[in-house]
Write a protein that holds these residues in place. Sequence first.
Motif, PDB file in Angstrom:
ATOM      1  N   PHE A 371       1.012  -1.304  -0.108  1.00 22.61           N
ATOM      2  CA  PHE A 371      -0.022   0.250  -0.652  1.00 22.61           C
ATOM      3  C   PHE A 371       0.992   1.190   0.179  1.00 22.61           C
ATOM      4  N   THR A 400      -8.601   2.317   3.569  1.00 26.76           N
ATOM      5  CA  THR A 400      -7.759   2.461   3.343  1.00 26.76           C
ATOM      6  C   THR A 400      -8.374   4.261   3.771  1.00 26.76           C
ATOM      7  N   THR A 411      -2.066  -0.429  -6.406  1.00 25.32           N
ATOM      8  CA  THR A 411      -2.357  -1.349  -5.282  1.00 25.32           C
ATOM      9  C   THR A 411      -2.384  -2.871  -5.344  1.00 25.32           C
TER      10      THR A 411
END
Length: 433
Positions: A371, A400, A411
């Motif tokens: 990430f 997130t 990602t």
Amino acid sequence: MRTRPLKVALLGCGVVGSEVARIMTTHADDLTQRIGAPVELAGVAVRRPSKVREGIDPALITTDATALLKRGDIDIAIEVIGGIEPARTLITTAFEHGISVVSANKALLAQDGAALHAAAEQAGLDLYYEAAVAGAIPLIRPLRESLAGDKINRVMGIVNGTTNFILDKMDSTGAGYQEALDEATALGYAEADPTADVDGYDAAAKAAILAGIAFHTRVRLDDVYREGMTEVSAADFASAKRMGCTIKLLAILERAADGESVTARVHPAMIPLSHPLASVREAYNAVFVEADAAGRLMFYGPGAGGAPTASAVLGDLVAVARNKLAEATGPGESAYTQLPVSPMGDVVTRYHISLDVADKPGVLAQVATTFAEHGVSIDTVRQQGRPDGVGKEASLVVVTHRAADAALSGTVEALRKLDTVRGVASIMRVEGE
């Protein structure tokens, strides 16, 4: 008061069209008083003339819609056929013969709205289409008239009743997607082929129309990012509940912070239970509008069905008929900003990602590093181990902070390549916070 009636051609007489005809007949006196002249149903164009249509004089029925429009005495045409053709040709034919048009055709307006508006303007006629979005809810006219002096920054809403019914049943009863869809079909909320609804095509067409009106720019159906809801699972709802959220299929239209572009998208999303849209149940629609001066507004009501949609059609009929009597036209297309529609990759929001990973030390650090390498900041992580019958697996849920969709996509692709990630179970955006 004028005594000569305004003559109306009804193009299509299905669920909505038959309701329009019924209301025109039963409320004829009231409509006359509201308009200032009688309105008369002068012809009804259909595909199957042999079908019995209760309350409609068989002498009005015709299979030749073009001839009806070219008759020379029609003032207003109501188009409730749907689809692209022959609706497009019939609407342009109406304009060529001095006939204003009321339409409920979201697909056609999303695809060719600019051309139809141009044809109406050239002919000095009206094109009204309140019924194309959100059924009975007064939405289009408030956006293009009541809020015409304001700056709209965001429109977010539930604009498809079928999908909301399905998701509401999954949320409230714990049913799986197919079970909830079967119930929606049995109750008549879903078509035999529900693709247009559950894959987001219907909502995307409505999103294109709303974005064009809200932001005074041209937005076509192809400009709208679209994801369906067929992959939403009971596990997604369980995760949403742990976050204090539910899941809705949303149409989200936004003006960029710098005012130089807009985005338009349709996809399932988690929204907090505290958000007004979270409480919209069953087949209802609701649209949340954010404007500079007016602040936050919400429009709510039945979004589909014969009578609700006919209500919106008749509202447009009254407005267009009044304009005819005044020898004027209402507002047409407003596309002066000519703002570009940014790709989905530019959209910034939060994400809920569920991963199936190997249950061993170092996995969380590896995932977190992935990430970070793509510029996506993690807000919360929840890990739960479970036996898989061979070794051990874990379910890893990552929420997130706000990030660009392109960064999130990068990602996810990188996560799929990790040996410790067995699969990406679900990805869902988090909205409305």
